[in-house]
Design an enzyme around this catalytic site. Structure first.
Site, short mmCIF file in Angstrom:
data_model
loop_
_atom_site.label_atom_id
_atom_site.label_comp_id
_atom_site.label_asym_id
_atom_site.label_seq_id
_atom_site.Cartn_x
_atom_site.Cartn_y
_atom_site.Cartn_z
N ASP A 153 84.18 45.00 71.09
CA ASP A 153 84.83 45.02 72.40
C ASP A 153 84.04 44.28 73.48
O ASP A 153 84.61 43.89 74.51
CB ASP A 153 85.02 46.47 72.87
CG ASP A 153 86.20 47.14 72.19
OD1 ASP A 153 86.80 46.51 71.29
OD2 ASP A 153 86.51 48.29 72.56
N GLU A 161 100.24 57.10 73.37
CA GLU A 161 99.95 58.17 72.40
C GLU A 161 99.65 59.49 73.11
O GLU A 161 100.13 60.55 72.71
CB GLU A 161 98.79 57.74 71.50
CG GLU A 161 99.18 56.54 70.65
CD GLU A 161 98.14 56.11 69.62
OE1 GLU A 161 98.55 55.53 68.61
OE2 GLU A 161 96.95 56.35 69.83
N VAL A 192 69.86 51.93 75.26
CA VAL A 192 69.25 50.62 75.56
C VAL A 192 69.58 50.27 77.01
O VAL A 192 70.74 50.27 77.41
CB VAL A 192 69.78 49.54 74.59
CG1 VAL A 192 69.29 48.16 75.00
CG2 VAL A 192 69.35 49.87 73.17
N GLY A 203 79.28 51.96 66.73
CA GLY A 203 80.73 52.15 66.66
C GLY A 203 81.23 51.34 65.48
O GLY A 203 80.52 51.14 64.49
N PHE A 204 82.44 50.82 65.60
CA PHE A 204 83.02 50.09 64.47
C PHE A 204 82.21 48.83 64.14
O PHE A 204 81.92 48.54 62.98
CB PHE A 204 84.47 49.72 64.78
CG PHE A 204 85.39 50.89 64.64
CD1 PHE A 204 85.72 51.38 63.39
CD2 PHE A 204 85.93 51.50 65.76
CE1 PHE A 204 86.58 52.46 63.26
CE2 PHE A 204 86.79 52.59 65.64
CZ PHE A 204 87.11 53.06 64.38
N GLY A 205 81.86 48.04 65.17
CA GLY A 205 81.14 46.79 64.91
C GLY A 205 79.75 47.05 64.34
O GLY A 205 79.38 46.52 63.29
N GLY A 228 74.35 50.05 69.14
CA GLY A 228 75.69 50.61 69.09
C GLY A 228 76.14 50.81 67.66
O GLY A 228 76.10 49.88 66.86
N GLN A 258 89.67 46.63 64.19
CA GLN A 258 89.60 45.58 63.17
C GLN A 258 88.75 44.40 63.63
O GLN A 258 87.99 43.83 62.86
CB GLN A 258 91.02 45.08 62.83
CG GLN A 258 91.67 45.85 61.71
CD GLN A 258 90.85 45.79 60.42
OE1 GLN A 258 90.19 44.82 60.11
NE2 GLN A 258 90.88 46.88 59.68
#
Ligand SMILES: Cc1cc2nc3c(=O)[nH]c(=O)nc-3n(C[C@H](O)[C@H](O)[C@H](O)COP(=O)(O)OP(=O)(O)OC[C@H]3O[C@@H](n4cnc5c(N)ncnc54)[C@H](O)[C@@H]3O)c2cc1C
Length: 431
Positions: free
Chosen positions: A301, A172, A81, A15-17, A13, A318
């Site tokens: 997440d 939003e 995966v 993404g952010f992490g 993955g 974050q």
């Protein structure tokens, strides 16, 4: 796949992490393999702007390969995966076996329909570019159908947009759709009065933005009210059909329902067979490792962690970034044999939270400070432009926002037609 003798770190993955872990491993003596089923890193906080035709997909996504181009110890593969063999320290990525010394799992989350998977066909969620462009096409197509619809009730259903879930995404999106209908497109249509479009935001709890302070919830509610968004609090959705949605005992005819009501970890997490915490997230140890497997880490997440200060790490960017950087530091210390350099247990640093409610409106919480309105919106704008990955994206997003702000236009109003049996084109369930 790896140089002999080098430690093999596999990150699932980007993404952010995953991305922040990979980048923080730049100077380690390890081979880093980054696997993602998409070829891009996505800035999810702005997905709703793609769905509401404000930004183009490429404005908020960057090819992973390009981001890691100069990081010589990182290699990227596009693969999904599907299996993890903890005992053999290997995983299966698009049918191929990949061995690791250390595994960092950062596969993020998917929409949670709470046992009603059939609702997805009529109420898509918004987790990636494909889903956001699908929602955009469905929204725009509803306006098109309203233009030619003779029957008043059917036209009203086309112009009724229901969003399920009053968290930041729902809030939003509701604001953005209402503004699209009222401020941006009315003059483009001759027969449909898009200003009459109803945007209904349904939340099962008793307030919006439950992860924020009650003051921010009230502010967001007031701002949505100013915009003309109808908010139904304490209203649980009990049915979603092609013709509309049933909530709080009433049926709302709508051809456009969007799901923003909850998430659960990406399915690959099930391959671990690990104990889970709230929301199905993997309960990890204080150093983000899988209990009993110090060589496997779950971050972002997909992970559930109550940190050393007793704070549950929230499922926000974050949290994922900080966990990614933390695990990289931990691995760097282990690989170099400097146990003393290893960080102590993970601690989440809350940098605040914010949500925008359309043009010039937002709510912000930073430290003990809580505010709304124009200042909050400017803070939101500045943060999002500066945290986007890549100069091109920052420039493109900034230019698009100035253009929209000054001219009340949106530059990305394309309906992408599904191609039957096509090659990965978004599949529009309304057809
Ligand atoms: C619409 C939306 C709005 C949001 N708004 C905000 C916001 O305003 N502020 C905020 O802080 N947070 C926001 N978030 C939450 C934030 O985006 C997430 O907390 C963050 O992205 C989590 O990072 P992650 O690394 O865990 O997962 P992600 O960033 O989701 O990355 C997971 C990656 O794993 C890949 N992947 C998944 N499964 C596999 C597999 N089996 N094989 C290979 N690759 C796989 C995916 O393709 C993806 O690239 C929002 C999320 C969404 C969806």
């Amino acid at each position: 796949m790896s140089s002999p003798g080098r430690v093999r770190i596999v990150i699932v993955g980007c993404g952010f992490g995953g991305l922040f872990a990979a980048k923080a491993l730049r100077d380690t003596a390890a081979d880093v393999l980054v696997i993602d089923r998409n070829n891009y890193h996505l800035f999810q906080p702005l997905l709703y702007q793609v769905a509401s035709a404000a930004l183009a997909p490429a404005d908020i996504a960057q090819p992973v390969r390009a981001i890691l181009r100069t990081q010589r110890n990182a290699r990227v593969i596009l693969a999904e995966v599907t299996g993890i063999d903890l005992a053999a320290r290997s995983l299966t990525a698009s049918g191929q076996r990949v061995d690791y010394d250390y595994l960092v799992l950062a596969p993020g989350a998917v929409d949670n329909y709470f046992g009603h998977a059939d609702w997805r066909a009529f109420a898509p969620g918004m987790k990636d570019i494909e889903e956001a462009t699908l929602i955009r096409s469905r929204l725009l197509r509803s306006f098109e159908r309203a233009e030619i619809e003779e029957d008043a009730a059917a036209r009203a259903a086309e112009l009724t947009f229901v969003i399920v879930g009053g968290g930041p995404t729902g809030v939003e999106l509701a604001g953005a759709i209402k503004e699209l209908a009222v401020d941006v497109i009315p003059r483009d249509f001759r027969r449909a009065d898009t200003r009459r479009a109803r945007v209904i935001l349904i939340e099962a709890g008793d307030r919006l933005l439950p992860s924020m302070h009650a003051d921010s919830s009230l502010r967001a509610l007031a701002q949505l009210d100013e915009l003309g968004v109808e908010v139904l609090l304490g209203s649980r959705v009990t049915r979603v059909l092609a013709a509309g949605v049933e909530a709080g005992g009433a049926f709302i005819p709508s051809r456009n329902v969007i799901w923003a009501a909850g998430v659960r970890p990406a399915p690959v997490i099930a391959a671990l067979g690990a104990a889970t915490g709230p929301g199905g997230r993997v309960a990890v140890s204080a150093d983000c490792s899988l209990p009993g497997h110090p060589e496997v880490f779950v971050i972002g997440d997909a992970a559930y962690l109550v940190d050393a200060r007793g704070q549950t790490v929230p499922g926000v960017s974050q949290g994922a970034m900080q966990m990614g950087r933390y695990v990289a530091r931990l691995l760097a210390a282990r690989i170099s044999g400097r146990a003393a350099g290893a960080p102590a247990a993970f601690r989440y640093r809350d940098l605040g939270s914010m949500a925008t409610v359309g043009r010039s409106r937002a709510v912000v919480e930073i430290g003990g400070l809580r505010f709304g309105g124009l200042m909050a919106w400017l803070a939101w704008l500045a943060l999002h432009v500066t945290t986007l990955i890549g100069f091109r994206n920052r420039a493109a997003v900034f230019a698009s926002w100035i253009y929209s702000y000054v001219f009340f236009r949106r530059g990305s109003r394309l309906i992408v037609r599904p191609r039957p049996g096509g090659d990965g084109q978004p599949h529009d369930h309304t057809d």
